[in-house]
Design a protein around this motif. Structure first.
Motif, PDB file in Angstrom:
ATOM      1  N   ARG A  37      34.079  58.115  42.353  1.00 30.73           N
ATOM      2  CA  ARG A  37      34.578  57.034  43.194  1.00 30.73           C
ATOM      3  C   ARG A  37      36.015  56.683  42.784  1.00 30.73           C
ATOM      4  O   ARG A  37      36.261  55.730  42.053  1.00 30.73           O
ATOM      5  N   THR A  87      38.284  44.558  34.581  1.00 28.27           N
ATOM      6  CA  THR A  87      37.889  43.214  34.157  1.00 28.27           C
ATOM      7  C   THR A  87      36.609  43.224  33.338  1.00 28.27           C
ATOM      8  O   THR A  87      36.408  42.370  32.493  1.00 28.27           O
ATOM      9  N   THR A 144      35.906  36.078  37.809  1.00 26.52           N
ATOM     10  CA  THR A 144      36.883  36.722  36.918  1.00 26.52           C
ATOM     11  C   THR A 144      37.123  35.811  35.717  1.00 26.52           C
ATOM     12  O   THR A 144      38.087  35.057  35.681  1.00 26.52           O
ATOM     13  N   PRO A 145      36.258  35.896  34.731  1.00 32.21           N
ATOM     14  CA  PRO A 145      36.379  35.007  33.577  1.00 32.21           C
ATOM     15  C   PRO A 145      37.660  35.262  32.784  1.00 32.21           C
ATOM     16  O   PRO A 145      38.255  36.338  32.888  1.00 32.21           O
ATOM     17  N   LEU A 146      38.038  34.258  32.024  1.00 33.01           N
ATOM     18  CA  LEU A 146      39.213  34.401  31.157  1.00 33.01           C
ATOM     19  C   LEU A 146      38.932  35.466  30.112  1.00 33.01           C
ATOM     20  O   LEU A 146      37.789  35.680  29.709  1.00 33.01           O
ATOM     21  N   THR A 159      35.284  46.467  43.461  1.00 35.43           N
ATOM     22  CA  THR A 159      34.848  47.742  42.887  1.00 35.43           C
ATOM     23  C   THR A 159      33.573  47.604  42.050  1.00 35.43           C
ATOM     24  O   THR A 159      32.949  48.602  41.734  1.00 35.43           O
ATOM     25  N   ALA A 160      33.216  46.388  41.694  1.00 33.21           N
ATOM     26  CA  ALA A 160      31.975  46.194  40.918  1.00 33.21           C
ATOM     27  C   ALA A 160      30.800  45.880  41.841  1.00 33.21           C
ATOM     28  O   ALA A 160      29.785  45.345  41.408  1.00 33.21           O
ATOM     29  N   GLU A 183      38.895  45.265  47.980  1.00 33.38           N
ATOM     30  CA  GLU A 183      37.618  45.902  47.714  1.00 33.38           C
ATOM     31  C   GLU A 183      37.098  45.490  46.352  1.00 33.38           C
ATOM     32  O   GLU A 183      37.822  45.510  45.366  1.00 33.38           O
ATOM     33  N   LEU A 191      46.262  41.606  43.170  1.00 30.27           N
ATOM     34  CA  LEU A 191      46.953  42.685  43.875  1.00 30.27           C
ATOM     35  C   LEU A 191      46.911  42.494  45.390  1.00 30.27           C
ATOM     36  O   LEU A 191      47.362  43.349  46.132  1.00 30.27           O
ATOM     37  N   ARG A 192      46.337  41.392  45.839  1.00 29.39           N
ATOM     38  CA  ARG A 192      46.261  41.166  47.274  1.00 29.39           C
ATOM     39  C   ARG A 192      47.092  39.932  47.624  1.00 29.39           C
ATOM     40  O   ARG A 192      47.134  38.972  46.866  1.00 29.39           O
ATOM     41  N   ARG A 205      41.453  38.729  39.036  1.00 23.92           N
ATOM     42  CA  ARG A 205      42.273  38.838  37.835  1.00 23.92           C
ATOM     43  C   ARG A 205      43.505  39.730  38.051  1.00 23.92           C
ATOM     44  O   ARG A 205      44.560  39.528  37.469  1.00 23.92           O
ATOM     45  N   LYS A 206      43.355  40.718  38.906  1.00 23.47           N
ATOM     46  CA  LYS A 206      44.464  41.662  39.079  1.00 23.47           C
ATOM     47  C   LYS A 206      45.570  41.105  39.956  1.00 23.47           C
ATOM     48  O   LYS A 206      46.713  41.524  39.857  1.00 23.47           O
ATOM     49  N   ILE A 232      30.718  39.454  37.492  1.00 20.23           N
ATOM     50  CA  ILE A 232      32.176  39.610  37.382  1.00 20.23           C
ATOM     51  C   ILE A 232      32.613  40.647  38.422  1.00 20.23           C
ATOM     52  O   ILE A 232      32.115  41.767  38.425  1.00 20.23           O
ATOM     53  N   ILE A 233      33.515  40.221  39.300  1.00 19.60           N
ATOM     54  CA  ILE A 233      34.023  41.165  40.297  1.00 19.60           C
ATOM     55  C   ILE A 233      35.141  41.957  39.639  1.00 19.60           C
ATOM     56  O   ILE A 233      35.653  41.569  38.596  1.00 19.60           O
ATOM     57  N   ASP A 234      35.479  43.042  40.209  1.00 22.07           N
ATOM     58  CA  ASP A 234      36.590  43.780  39.629  1.00 22.07           C
ATOM     59  C   ASP A 234      37.522  44.189  40.753  1.00 22.07           C
ATOM     60  O   ASP A 234      37.825  45.337  40.918  1.00 22.07           O
ATOM     61  N   GLY A 235      37.926  43.234  41.534  1.00 23.92           N
ATOM     62  CA  GLY A 235      38.819  43.307  42.650  1.00 23.92           C
ATOM     63  C   GLY A 235      39.448  44.668  42.940  1.00 23.92           C
ATOM     64  O   GLY A 235      38.883  45.682  42.590  1.00 23.92           O
ATOM     65  N   PRO A 236      40.585  44.712  43.540  1.00 25.04           N
ATOM     66  CA  PRO A 236      41.424  43.568  43.911  1.00 25.04           C
ATOM     67  C   PRO A 236      40.868  42.812  45.110  1.00 25.04           C
ATOM     68  O   PRO A 236      40.507  43.432  46.097  1.00 25.04           O
ATOM     69  N   ARG A 274      38.341  49.685  37.798  1.00 27.04           N
ATOM     70  CA  ARG A 274      37.663  48.711  36.932  1.00 27.04           C
ATOM     71  C   ARG A 274      38.516  48.369  35.718  1.00 27.04           C
ATOM     72  O   ARG A 274      39.028  49.250  35.046  1.00 27.04           O
TER      73      ARG A 274
END
Lengths: 485, 376
Positions: A81, A458, B260-262, B210-211, B208, B312-313, B309-310, B287-291, A456
Motif C-alpha cells: 500500500r 504518528t 493525533t496525540p502529542l 492511512t490507519a 486519506e 498536509l491538507r 499531526r502532519k 490514532i489516525i495517521d492522516g494526512p 504512517r
C-alpha cells in the motif's frame, strides 16, 4: 657401507580424529590460525553422512543455533500500500516519527478514564521500542556478550533516547545490574527452573529502579514444549553462583512450571505473585512457544486483568540448547500464530489491551526490519530477536545449513556462548555494544523506510493488514491479506 | 483531493452558498459527487425542531416499503419536502425516483423514553432502513435525526444542485457543510460520500486516513451498532468524535488528543500529562495517521476544524461575528464571505482545533498544548 647422510621419515603432525564428536563445525578458526592461509572449511556438496553417527552413547544430537531451514513466509510478505498522490508518501529521513509500542495491560478507554477519576489501579504500561532483544540467559551467553548487550542497550536509551529493552533469559541477573539504574531497561525472565530468582528476590529491597517487565517463560521457539538446557560445560563458578546451583552439572529446566498445570493456575499464581513482588508497578506477561493452542492461552489471558501481554516464539526460533529433533521439527510458524491471535483479540475488542510480541526467525535471512514490520502489520505490537543480534552484534558464524551450532557446549569460536575465558576474551565488549547500537539505528532507519511510504508516522502500524500482500493465494487467504502477483 | 466547505450563520442561508464556494474551489476536486449536511434549519422545519427528519434516496418500491415500516412502528409523517426531478438527469448523475426529506411525529409509545433511549432508537431505525435498502437496493438512508437534513449524489455538484433545485427556501439552514467529490479509494457508493453522520455528530474530511483498517477494526469491535459501514476511510473520524464525546464523556478538545496525540516530549510538559498519557495509551488504536483536514459539526451547532499531526491538507477559517466559514481554500472563503477582515483568517496547524460556537461570535483556537478545560 656408510650410513646414509639423510634419513626421510613421515611425521604425523596432525593426528586425525574421525570420531563424530570431533567433526568439523566450520568455525574457520583453522583458517584464522594457519600462517599460510592454506586451510579453509568447505562444506561437501553432498549431504553429510555424519548425521547417522552423532548419537554415540545413545545420546541424540543436541545443539544450539538455529532451525536450519532456509526461507520462510516472512520474507515473502510485501508492503503493497504505497502512498501515491491521494496521500503523500512521507520523507523517511526528515519527517517526524513516533514508532513506539506498549508493553503492559492497557485498559479499555472507558475503564481507564474511570479508574483515573476514581484513583483505581491502572496496570503499569511501558512505552518501549518495538524491537526487543529476546531472552538469552546469562549462562547461555558469555559474560562479554551479555555485558556488550547491556552496554549497547544502555547507550541506546541514555544517549540516543531509544527505549530499547533486553530480556535476561532464565539464568537470573548479575547482582550489580539488579541494583543499578540500568535495571529499568531489563525484562527479567522467570522460567521453570527458577534459576537466579533467589538472588533477584533478595535484591528487590535494594533495587533503585523497577525492571521493565517480568517475562514468564512457558516455552521457547528452539525447543517447544521442552525446558531450558544449560549443559554442564558452561556451568562454571560465576554461572553457578548467579543461578544458585553447584558447578559443572547439567541444568535442564522442566518443560513446565512444576506447580502450574493450567493457564488459569499460572495466571492466578505466577502473574499475580510477580505483580505483588513489585507492588503492582511492573508488567508481567507470559512467553509461549508457537503452538496451535496459542488462542486458548490468549483467551485465558484476556479474562485476567493482570496479564500484560503475550509473547509467542515461532518455530524458527533458534537460540537455546536443544535436542536436534526439537529444534528441527517442533513448533508452529509465527505468522499465522500472530495473525490468528490478533484477529481473536479484534473479535473480542481487546486488540489494544493485550499486546502480542512475536519472535522466532525474525530477520533470519538478514531482512530484520521487513520481517518485523510485516509481523507488526499482521498484529504484533513488537518483535523479539535473539540469534539475529548474535550474528549482527558479535559475528556468530552459524548459518541455516548447520554450520557451527555448538552454542550449547561452550565451545563457541567467537566467544558468544562460551563460559571459557580463553574463548570469550575473543569478544570485545565495546565492539558488541557498538554493534548493538548500529543494529538498532539501522533498523530504525529501515523501519521508517517501510512505514513512511505507507503514509504512517504518528503511530506504529499495528494490524495495518491492508498494507500487506503475498504472491501465494492460500497464504493470503489464511492471513487475510491481499493476494498479489 | 476533496474540497470542503462549511458555514455557520445567524441568518439562514441557502445550500447554494456552500455549493458555489465549492465551485470556486473546483480546481482542487474532480466534481465527481456532492454531499450536503444542513442543520439548525429555518423555514417549515423551524417549527419542528424535535421532529426526526429522514433523509435519503428511494425507489418507488423502496418508498412503499419505508411507509409500511414506519407506520408499523407508529411514525406519522409531519412534513415533507418533495423534490421532483426531471425525467432525464444531467450527465453523470444517476436516475433516481425520490429524494426524500421527511419529518416524522414520534410514535406515542415513545413518549416516556429518555432522550438517550430515544436517540438510540433513531439510530437503530436508520440502520435497519439501511440494511433493508442494501438488501433490495431500493433505499439509501443518510440521516434520521431532528433538525438535520442530508443530501448526497454522484455527479458535478452544480449540476446536481440544479437537478434537485436545491436553491429553495425550505432548505435554508444556519449550519451547512458540503463536500465535493466521490470516494476514490474504495468503491463508488453514496455511503462513502462525506459528510458522515451519527447521532448528531457529523464530519467530513479531506485526505486519506492511512490507519483506516486498524481503526475500523477497533470501532467495529466496540459493540456499538452505529459503528458500521466504513465504505470510506473518513467515516471513522465521525465515529471517533462520537466515541470521544458520547462514550468517553470528553469534550471536543480531547478529540485532537485522541486522533493525533502529542508526542512524548511535549506530553510530559503538558499540565494534564498523566491524563493525556493514559488517553494516548488507551485510545492508541484510534490514532489516525492522516494526512487529514477534518471539519465537523456538533449537536450544539458548533462547527470545528482540526488538522492531523502532519498538517498536509489545506484548511482555513474566517468570517465576522454572526457568520463564519471553514474552507479548504481561501478562495472558497472569499466566495462565501467576501467582506470579512481577512487579517483574522486562520489556518489551523498541527496542534490546533478551531471552533466556532453556536453563538457564532468568534473563532476559538484551542491548541493541543493548552490545559484541557474539562479537567479544571
Amino acid at each position: 657401507m656408510d650410513a646414509p647422510t639423510s634419513v626421510y621419515k613421515a611425521y604425523y603432525g596432525i593426528r586425525q580424529k574421525t570420531d563424530p564428536a570431533y567433526k568439523c563445525v566450520g568455525c574457520a578458526m583453522c583458517n584464522m590460525v594457519c600462517p599460510n592461509d592454506a586451510i579453509t572449511p568447505i562444506c561437501g556438496d553432498e549431504a553429510d553422512k555424519l548425521r547417522y553417527h552423532i548419537d554415540r552413547g545413545g545420546q541424540p544430537r543436541r545443539r544450539g543455533g538455529r532451525r536450519n531451514v532456509a526461507g520462510g513466509i516472512l520474507d515473502r510478505l510485501k508492503f503493497i500500500r504505497i502512498s501515491m498522490l491521494t496521500d503523500p508518501a512521507l520523507d523517511a529521513g526528515r519527517h517526524e516519527f513516533e514508532l513506539r509500542t506498549l508493553l503492559g495491560r492497557v485498559l479499555p478507554p472507558e475503564e481507564n478514564l474511570k479508574f483515573l477519576r476514581t484513583n483505581g489501579w491502572i496496570p503499569p504500561v511501558r512505552e518501549i521500542y518495538p524491537l526487543i532483544i529476546g531472552s538469552m540467559s546469562f549462562g547461555a551467553l558469555s559474560p562479554t556478550m551479555w555485558e556488550g548487550l547491556q552496554m549497547g542497550v544502555a547507550y541506546l536509551n541514555e544517549e540516543l533516547g531509544m527505549p530499547v529493552r533486553v530480556c535476561t533469559g532464565e539464568g537470573g541477573c548479575p547482582p550489580r545490574l539488579l541494583r543499578s539504574r540500568f535495571l529499568k531497561y531489563v525484562i527479567l525472565q522467570i522460567a521453570s527452573g527458577y534459576f537466579g530468582w533467589d538472588e533477584i528476590i533478595h535484591a528487590i529491597p535494594e533495587m533503585k529502579e523497577d525492571p521493565c517487565a517480568i517475562e514468564i517463560k512457558y516455552g521457547q521457539g528452539a525447543k517447544p514444549g521442552d525446558g531450558g538446557l544449560l549443559m554442564w560445560y558452561k556451568v562454571n563458578q560465576l554461572i553457578a553462583a548467579i543461578r544458585g546451583v553447584p558447578t559443572g552439572i547439567n541444568l535442564p529446566s522442566p518443560p513446565t512450571h512444576q506447580t502450574q498445570y493450567s493457564i488459569e493456575e499460572s495466571v492466578a499464581k505466577m502473574i499475580q505473585s510477580m505483580y505483588m513482588a513489585w507492588g503492582f508497578r511492573v508488567p508481567v506477561y507470559p512467553k509461549i512457544s508457537g503452538t496451535s493452542t496459542a488462542l486458548a492461552v490468549l483467551n485465558n489471558l484476556t479474562r485476567n486483568p493482570y496479564a500484560a501481554g503475550l509473547a509467542i516464539d515461532g518455530e524458527d526460533g533458534g537460540t537455546g540448547a536443544a535436542y536436534n529433533v526439537s529444534m528441527n521439527h517442533m513448533g508452529h510458524p509465527i505468522a499465522t500464530n500472530i495473525r490468528d491471535s490478533y484477529l481473536n483479540l479484534v473479535a473480542l475488542g481487546m486488540q489494544n489491551q493485550v499486546p502480542l510480541f512475536a519472535g522466532g526467525g525474525v530477520g533470519k535471512t538478514g531482512n530484520l526490519a521487513a520481517n518485523a514490520a510485516a509481523l507488526i502489520m499482521l498484529g504484533a505490537s513488537g518483535v523479539q530477536i535473539g540469534k539475529y543480534i548474535m550474528q549482527a552484534a558479535a559475528g556468530c558464524l552459524g548459518s541455516e545449513s548447520d554450520r557451527c551450532n555448538i552454542c550449547n557446549i561452550g565451545l563457541c569460536p567467537k566467544g558468544i556462548t562460551s563460559q571459557d575465558p580463553r574463548l570469550y576474551r575473543r569478544l570485545d565488549v565495546e565492539d558488541v555494544a557498538q554493534r548493538v547500537v548500529d543494529v538498532f539505528l539501522s533498523f530504525d532507519t529501515e523501519l521508517k523506510k517501510i512505514v513512511a511510504p505507507l503514509g504512517r508516522s504518528t503511530s506504529l502500524p499495528i494490524g495495518m493488514s491492508d498494507a500487506l500482500g503475498i504472491d501465494d493465494y492460500d497464504a493470503a487467504q489464511r492471513l487475510q491479506i491481499k493476494y498479489v502477483v | 483531493m476533496c474540497r470542503l466547505f462549511s458555514i455557520t450563520s445567524k441568518e439562514p442561508l441557502s445550500p447554494m452558498v456552500a455549493l458555489e464556494a465549492l465551485d470556486v474551489m473546483r480546481e482542487g476536486h474532480d466534481c465527481s459527487g456532492v454531499g450536503i449536511f444542513l442543520r439548525d434549519l429555518s423555514g417549515p422545519f423551524e417549527e419542528m425542531k424535535d421532529a426526526p427528519i429522514l433523509s435519503g434516496i428511494f425507489s418507488e418500491k423502496g418508498l412503499r416499503r419505508l411507509d409500511s415500516f414506519m407506520m408499523d412502528i407508529g411514525f406519522m409523517t409531519k412534513y415533507k419536502i418533495t423534490i421532483k426531478v426531471p425525467k432525464q438527469p444531467p450527465p453523470g448523475v444517476p436516475k433516481r425516483d425520490i429524494y426524500l426529506i421527511r419529518a416524522y411525529e414520534y410514535p406515542e409509545e415513545w413518549d416516556d423514553l429518555s432522550q438517550e433511549a430515544l436517540y438510540d432508537r433513531l439510530l437503530e431505525i436508520r440502520l435497519q432502513l439501511r440494511l433493508m435498502g442494501e438488501e433490495k437496493n431500493d433505499m439509501i438512508v443518510f440521516s434520521f435525526w431532528p433538525d438535520v437534513i442530508m443530501i448526497k449524489e454522484i455527479g458535478d455538484p452544480m449540476l446536481v444542485a440544479e437537478h434537485l433545485k436545491l436553491d429553495r427556501k425550505e432548505l435554508h439552514a444556519r449550519v451547512i457543510m458540503a463536500q465535493g467529490r466521490q470516494n476514490t479509494n474504495y468503491a463508488i457508493t453514496l455511503y462513502a460520500c462525506h459528510p458522515f453522520f451519527i447521532q448528531g455528530y457529523s464530519t467530513m474530511t479531506n485526505g486519506e486516513n492511512t490507519a483506516f483498517i486498524p481503526i475500523k477494526a477497533y470501532l467495529e469491535s466496540r459493540g456499538f451498532p452505529g459503528y458500521m459501514g466504513y465504505q470510506s476511510d473518513s467515516e471513522v473520524l465521525t465515529h471517533i468524535l462520537h466515541y470521544t464525546i458520547k462514550k468517553l464523556g470528553l469534550g471536543i478538545e480531547a478529540y485532537k488528543h485522541i486522533i493525533t496525540p502529542l508526542q512524548d516530549g511535549a506530553l510530559q510538559e503538558h499540565p494534564d500529562a498523566i491524563f493525556l498519557k493514559n488517553l494516548k495509551q488507551t485510545c492508541r488504536q484510534l490514532i489516525i495517521d492522516g494526512p487529514n483536514c477534518v471539519i465537523g459539526c456538533m449537536p450544539d451547532h458548533s462547527v470545528f476544524m482540526v488538522q492531523d499531526r502532519k498538517k498536509l491538507r489545506p484548511g482555513v477559517v474566517g468570517g465576522k461575528p454572526g457568520i463564519y466559514a471553514f474552507a479548504s481554500e481561501i478562495c472558497g472563503l472569499d466566495a462565501a464571505i467576501p467582506n470579512r477582515d481577512k487579517n483574522r483568517d486562520f489556518q489551523p496547524m498541527h496542534l490546533d482545533t478551531a471552533i466556532v460556537g453556536p453563538e457564532r461570535q468568534e473563532v476559538k483556537i484551542w491548541n493541543q498544548s493548552d490545559p484541557l478545560p474539562l479537567l479544571h
